[in-house]
Design an enzyme around this catalytic site. Structure first.
Site, PDB file in Angstrom:
ATOM      1  N   GLY A  91       0.809  -1.219   0.000  1.00 11.71           N
ATOM      2  CA  GLY A  91       0.000   0.000   0.000  1.00 11.71           C
ATOM      3  C   GLY A  91       0.846   1.275   0.000  1.00 11.71           C
ATOM      4  O   GLY A  91       0.336   2.369  -0.231  1.00 11.71           O
ATOM      5  N   HIS A  92       2.134   1.147   0.271  1.00  4.54           N
ATOM      6  CA  HIS A  92       3.038   2.301   0.235  1.00  4.54           C
ATOM      7  C   HIS A  92       3.975   2.211  -0.970  1.00  4.54           C
ATOM      8  O   HIS A  92       4.289   3.211  -1.612  1.00  4.54           O
ATOM      9  CB  HIS A  92       3.880   2.372   1.524  1.00  4.54           C
ATOM     10  CG  HIS A  92       3.059   2.701   2.738  1.00  4.54           C
ATOM     11  ND1 HIS A  92       3.558   3.396   3.804  1.00  4.54           N
ATOM     12  CD2 HIS A  92       1.769   2.445   3.055  1.00  4.54           C
ATOM     13  CE1 HIS A  92       2.613   3.542   4.730  1.00  4.54           C
ATOM     14  NE2 HIS A  92       1.522   2.961   4.285  1.00  4.54           N
ATOM     15  N   ASP A 115       9.469   6.736   3.577  1.00  3.93           N
ATOM     16  CA  ASP A 115       8.252   6.270   4.206  1.00  3.93           C
ATOM     17  C   ASP A 115       8.189   6.746   5.651  1.00  3.93           C
ATOM     18  O   ASP A 115       9.213   6.818   6.340  1.00  3.93           O
ATOM     19  CB  ASP A 115       8.199   4.740   4.168  1.00  3.93           C
ATOM     20  CG  ASP A 115       6.786   4.257   4.438  1.00  3.93           C
ATOM     21  OD1 ASP A 115       6.055   4.041   3.477  1.00  3.93           O
ATOM     22  OD2 ASP A 115       6.407   4.140   5.632  1.00  3.93           O
TER      23      ASP A 115
HETATM   24  O1  LIG Z   1      -3.925  -8.462  -6.105  1.00  2.00           O
HETATM   25  C1  LIG Z   1      -3.727  -7.276  -5.798  1.00  2.00           C
HETATM   26  C2  LIG Z   1      -3.923  -6.778  -4.486  1.00  2.00           C
HETATM   27  C3  LIG Z   1      -3.675  -5.447  -4.244  1.00  2.00           C
HETATM   28  N1  LIG Z   1      -3.255  -4.634  -5.259  1.00  2.00           N
HETATM   29  C4  LIG Z   1      -2.913  -3.233  -4.986  1.00  2.00           C
HETATM   30  O2  LIG Z   1      -2.364  -3.123  -3.686  1.00  2.00           O
HETATM   31  C5  LIG Z   1      -2.667  -1.864  -3.119  1.00  2.00           C
HETATM   32  C6  LIG Z   1      -3.311  -2.084  -1.783  1.00  2.00           C
HETATM   33  O3  LIG Z   1      -3.367  -0.857  -1.110  1.00  2.00           O
HETATM   34  P1  LIG Z   1      -4.600  -0.442  -0.185  1.00  2.00           P
HETATM   35  O4  LIG Z   1      -5.851  -0.548  -0.921  1.00  2.00           O
HETATM   36  O5  LIG Z   1      -4.296   0.922   0.351  1.00  2.00           O
HETATM   37  O6  LIG Z   1      -4.670  -1.536   0.931  1.00  2.00           O
HETATM   38  P2  LIG Z   1      -3.551  -2.106   1.973  1.00  2.00           P
HETATM   39  O7  LIG Z   1      -2.508  -2.824   1.269  1.00  2.00           O
HETATM   40  O8  LIG Z   1      -4.283  -2.869   2.986  1.00  2.00           O
HETATM   41  O9  LIG Z   1      -2.984  -0.732   2.557  1.00  2.00           O
HETATM   42  C7  LIG Z   1      -2.335  -0.354   3.730  1.00  2.00           C
HETATM   43  O10 LIG Z   1      -1.783   0.946   3.405  1.00  2.00           O
HETATM   44  C8  LIG Z   1      -2.748   1.928   3.027  1.00  2.00           C
HETATM   45  C9  LIG Z   1      -1.997   3.185   2.653  1.00  2.00           C
HETATM   46  O11 LIG Z   1      -1.332   3.713   3.763  1.00  2.00           O
HETATM   47  C10 LIG Z   1      -3.741   2.182   4.146  1.00  2.00           C
HETATM   48  O12 LIG Z   1      -4.728   3.082   3.710  1.00  2.00           O
HETATM   49  C11 LIG Z   1      -4.376   0.845   4.551  1.00  2.00           C
HETATM   50  O13 LIG Z   1      -5.248   1.070   5.655  1.00  2.00           O
HETATM   51  C12 LIG Z   1      -3.299  -0.174   4.913  1.00  2.00           C
HETATM   52  O14 LIG Z   1      -3.888  -1.429   5.243  1.00  2.00           O
HETATM   53  C13 LIG Z   1      -3.605  -1.161  -4.102  1.00  2.00           C
HETATM   54  O15 LIG Z   1      -2.844  -0.272  -4.879  1.00  2.00           O
HETATM   55  C14 LIG Z   1      -4.094  -2.297  -4.995  1.00  2.00           C
HETATM   56  O16 LIG Z   1      -4.378  -1.879  -6.312  1.00  2.00           O
HETATM   57  C15 LIG Z   1      -3.095  -5.105  -6.528  1.00  2.00           C
HETATM   58  O17 LIG Z   1      -2.756  -4.360  -7.461  1.00  2.00           O
HETATM   59  N2  LIG Z   1      -3.341  -6.417  -6.756  1.00  2.00           N
END
Ligand SMILES: O=c1ccn([C@@H]2O[C@H](COP(=O)(O)OP(=O)(O)O[C@H]3O[C@H](CO)[C@@H](O)[C@H](O)[C@H]3O)[C@@H](O)[C@H]2O)c(=O)[nH]1
Length: 457
Positions: free
Chosen positions: A4-5, A108
């Site tokens: 997510g980062h 980060d």
């Molecule tokens: O099969 C997959 C699964 C995920 N993603 C990507 O992964 C990222 C996931 O990010 P997010 O939706 O923000 O979820 P988390 O990974 O759970 O994010 C963490 O980080 C975020 C940003 O700080 C916070 O908002 C969340 O609460 C925290 O759990 C996104 O870009 C998705 O598009 C993919 O492309 N393919």
């Protein structure tokens, strides 16, 4: 060191590279491996690897939170990242000695020690949290006013100093990590430490756009002690995809995209994903499966659990109508497919922005971290989604029943509240896409940031 980062920072690297800025990504081997393909056609972005430390109590080969067996390992993981400091400083030192000092370091939030590394070499440190302006402001405000909060009831509206909230916020809406009366002492200390470094940063890179959160910027900036500015550069997922609207993505070969290409009816498929960090129990996943079957809508569902399988009897029932993806999918690309009509999401900030950018309404099911704030903003603040009904006991194995998920899916995909959320999010999507184009707010801010950094060299 969490998807997510990492992903938005990779998108930011691409945006910088489009502005002829040379980007060096300093990361660990396994993260570098997963990034290499994404940046392969960007010659001005390079990777420098530093080793991830071996630490007792942390499974081997976990260099990213998405590789942790569960979030119980989050704290040991965070503490291990402190050991990256020395090799990181060596890389920075070499750059300075070879007369190619960086114009800034974008670090980060969780790597608080980079502040001291940057200060020692006179390099501005920009911090990146991955979150939106509003949720960061609420989180910071409640952190600093924790004592006043303690005496408040769970249901009284909160009045946070200096903030105009676009919805009614109560203590029960706050993320569990803020609400817990007994913070884990070591986690608390860690956040305190990285929070202090955060507040002394030169600036903050934010994955958001002014049209979405401008009114909350002054309150957010007030938490920074050296006049740091919040630079809204997002939605970062849109850099590199400029000009594209709803596509059919015919030339992508992975299973999920091929399956999607066969779905001819626009806005007919619900996409389901709970991000890369939240632990969802297998019994809760069963409830999702039954609900998706019952709702009758085609679905594309990304499942992270290694132990879960579709409950007996369901496979036949959903055959041809649903696809369960167990591998990594390109979520941002999927969301912009014209067949996708809704997103059952945990409301991680990237998912929220990707959904807004693609004009897809969300069925909000926040799980951890600041997701409850994102969900509230999206649903009550922006009108771009609806919420699932959740049970009030956070320890329950099943937090949302199959009936409630099914009702939510039906409302989002075919109900009047879903229709109005779709209209609203499509309008927001147009604004989001304009923000990153030439002359748009985020595009302009990016150029101003680059100019300011060049001047301060
Ligand atoms: O099969 C997959 C699964 C995920 N993603 C990507 O992964 C990222 C996931 O990010 P997010 O939706 O923000 O979820 P988390 O990974 O759970 O994010 C963490 O980080 C975020 C940003 O700080 C916070 O908002 C969340 O609460 C925290 O759990 C996104 O870009 C998705 O598009 C993919 O492309 N393919």
């Amino acid at each position: 060191m969490a998807q997510g980062h990492t992903l938005p920072l990779l998108d930011l690297s691409k945006a910088l590279s489009q502005q002829q800025i040379k980007v060096t990504i300093i990361t660990t081997p396994s993260n570098a491996k997963s990034m290499a393909k994404t940046i392969s056609n960007h010659p001005t972005i390079s990777l420098v690897e530093i080793p991830f430390p071996t630490v007792d109590g942390l499974p081997k080969d976990c260099e990213n939170t998405s590789q942790l067996p569960s979030m119980e390992f989050h704290l040991p993981f965070l503490l291990a990242t402190k050991q990256l400091r020395k090799p990181f400083e060596q890389v920075l030192q070499t750059m300075v000695e070879s007369k190619t000092p960086p114009i800034c370091v974008i670090s980060d939030f969780f790597l608080g020690w980079t502040l001291a590394s940057c200060q020692a070499l006179g390099v501005p440190r920009l911090v990146f949290h991955g979150m939106g302006i509003l949720s960061m402001s609420i989180t910071k405000s409640t952190w600093f006013h924790a004592q006043q909060l303690e005496s408040m009831s769970m249901i009284d509206p909160l009045d946070l100093p200096g903030m105009k909230l676009p919805f009614t916020l109560t203590k029960s809406d706050l993320p569990g990590s803020i609400n817990l009366p007994n913070h884990d002492e070591m986690f608390y200390q860690f956040i305190q430490e990285v929070g202090e470094a955060d507040a002394k940063s030169w600036g903050v890179v934010v994955n958001s756009f002014e049209e979405l959160e401008k009114s909350h910027i002054p309150a957010f900036e007030s938490f920074y002690i050296n006049g740091a500015k919040a630079w809204c550069l997002g939605p970062l997922c849109l850099y590199g995809k400029m000009g594209s609207n709803k596509s059919t993505n015919q030339n992508h070969s992975c299973t999920s995209t091929q399956w999607l290409a066969d779905q001819v009816k626009p806005d007919s498929v619900i996409y389901v994903s709970f991000g890369t960090q939240a632990d969802v129990s297998d019994s809760q996943l069963d409830e999702v499966a039954f609900a998706l079957e019952e709702s009758g809508f085609p679905f594309l569902w990304v499942v992270r659990s290694k132990t879960w399988s579709l409950p007996a009897g369901l496979e036949e029932k959903v055959k041809g109508r649903g696809l369960i993806a167990r591998e990594w999918v390109d979520q941002s690309q999927i969301l912009s497919h014209r067949a996708i009509g809704g997103f059952l999401s945990h409301c991680g900030w990237n998912s929220v922005l990707e959904s807004v950018s693609a004009g897809v309404p969300v069925l909000a099911w926040p799980m951890i971290a600041e997701q409850s704030l994102n969900a509230k903003f999206l649903v009550d603040g922006l009108g771009a989604g609806i919420s699932v009904k959740r049970v009030q006991n956070p320890d329950a194995k099943i937090l949302v029943s199959r009936q409630d998920i099914c009702e939510g899916v039906e409302e989002l995909m075919g109900g009047s509240r879903g229709r109005s959320a779709r209209e609203r999010v499509q309008a927001l999507g147009r604004v989001a896409r304009r923000a990153v184009q030439k002359g748009g707010s985020s595009h302009d801010t990016l150029n101003k940031l680059i100019d300011k950094l060049r001047v301060s060299m």
